[in-house]
Design an enzyme around this catalytic site. Sequence first.
Site, PDB file in Angstrom:
ATOM      1  N   LYS A 135       0.834  -1.207   0.000  1.00 16.12           N
ATOM      2  CA  LYS A 135       0.000   0.000   0.000  1.00 16.12           C
ATOM      3  C   LYS A 135       0.868   1.257   0.000  1.00 16.12           C
ATOM      4  O   LYS A 135       0.582   2.227  -0.696  1.00 16.12           O
ATOM      5  CB  LYS A 135      -0.931  -0.008   1.227  1.00 16.12           C
TER       6      LYS A 135
ATOM      7  N   ASP B 193     -11.356   2.369   3.921  1.00 13.28           N
ATOM      8  CA  ASP B 193     -11.638   0.930   3.870  1.00 13.28           C
ATOM      9  C   ASP B 193     -13.145   0.677   3.769  1.00 13.28           C
ATOM     10  O   ASP B 193     -13.570  -0.442   3.468  1.00 13.28           O
ATOM     11  CB  ASP B 193     -11.108   0.250   5.151  1.00 13.28           C
TER      12      ASP B 193
ATOM     13  N   GLN C 235      -4.888  -1.389   9.599  1.00 19.55           N
ATOM     14  CA  GLN C 235      -4.734  -2.745   9.039  1.00 19.55           C
ATOM     15  C   GLN C 235      -5.278  -3.791  10.014  1.00 19.55           C
ATOM     16  O   GLN C 235      -4.915  -3.802  11.200  1.00 19.55           O
ATOM     17  CB  GLN C 235      -3.244  -3.004   8.747  1.00 19.55           C
TER      18      GLN C 235
END
Length: 306
Positions: A64, A131, A108
């Site tokens: 990422k 997200d 994460q």
Amino acid sequence: MSPALPTGGPTRGRAIDGKAAAAALREKVAEAAREFSRKALRKPGLHVVLVGEDPASSVYVGAKEKALNAAGMTGAVHRLPTDTSEGDLLGLVRKLNSDPAVDGILVQLPLPSHLDEAKVLDTIDPAKDVDGFHVVNAGKLAVGKDALVPCTPAGCIRLLKAERGDLSGLHAVVIGRSNIVGKPMAQLLLAENATVTIAHSRTRNLPELAKTADILVAAVGRPEMVKGDWVKEGATVIDVGINRLPPAEEGGKGKLVGDVAYDEAAKHAAAITPVPGGVGPMTIAMLLANTLAAAHAREGFEAPSL
Ligand code: NDP
């Protein structure tokens, strides 16, 4: 043009090239990010929070970080030790919420077990929730409002629309009902006017049900569970699963497979996503697209068309 599948069969299935689709999307995002920077006099900013040293998470976060630099965005990875307290983690999230240079925040998952994932996700400003896991974004998606949509299902829909065009009236069977893949996938398909069936571990007669699908999405986490005879002739198969098989030899790395038995399914499907190289690459590309969308919304700019 996607590469032909190695196997023949009643229908000549094609491998859906997620790598190429992701590269094309990333190029569009980079161009739109340059345009954004010219107008806003700053780059879109994505901040990733990684707690602990889970090896798979470290690999994802590294990918990422690389992708965001390549897309002309700015940001940082905040690497916190495994024993980080909930207070410290929530404190960092709140700091990023109030920082005007931050457009996207991604924590994460999975988090170490002493941290409450739901509480952490609920603390992220929904406008920065790239997200798309915050209940506000999940709710907006459910009622058909503009939302930041989870990256993996958003990537699947993009592949499907490129493949099938109008999804209206097609029967889609989604196997899996998680909040991060199955449920948002079903909502997105419904928004495209597909007729949607959601299957899960208690579903009866799953092979027969799957065989009625024009679009079959597998998001289960069970290696090669979906067999060739579950697939309708001419169906489009989207395999979200990422499973590592046990290594054949000691010290070796096990093969990566999806939730679909690829070679068998390819004999029946018109098109199918391979693992790796199908859905996976789209997920990071959609994360960049979401960051760009969040940056535009925060500046009051019109959403870029990607
Ligand atoms: P979860 O474990 O959260 O959900 C799995 C779902 O599959 C559940 O709804 C479960 O049903 C269902 N299921 C389990 N066993 C069966 C069965 N025998 N028959 C039918 N349904 C079953 O997984 P995720 O949604 O998070 O992920 C799914 C897969 O996608 C994993 O392989 C993951 O690694 C991969 N993934 C890939 C991404 C990518 O970028 N390509 C991103 C995210 C995930 P129930 O609810 O009844 O328990």
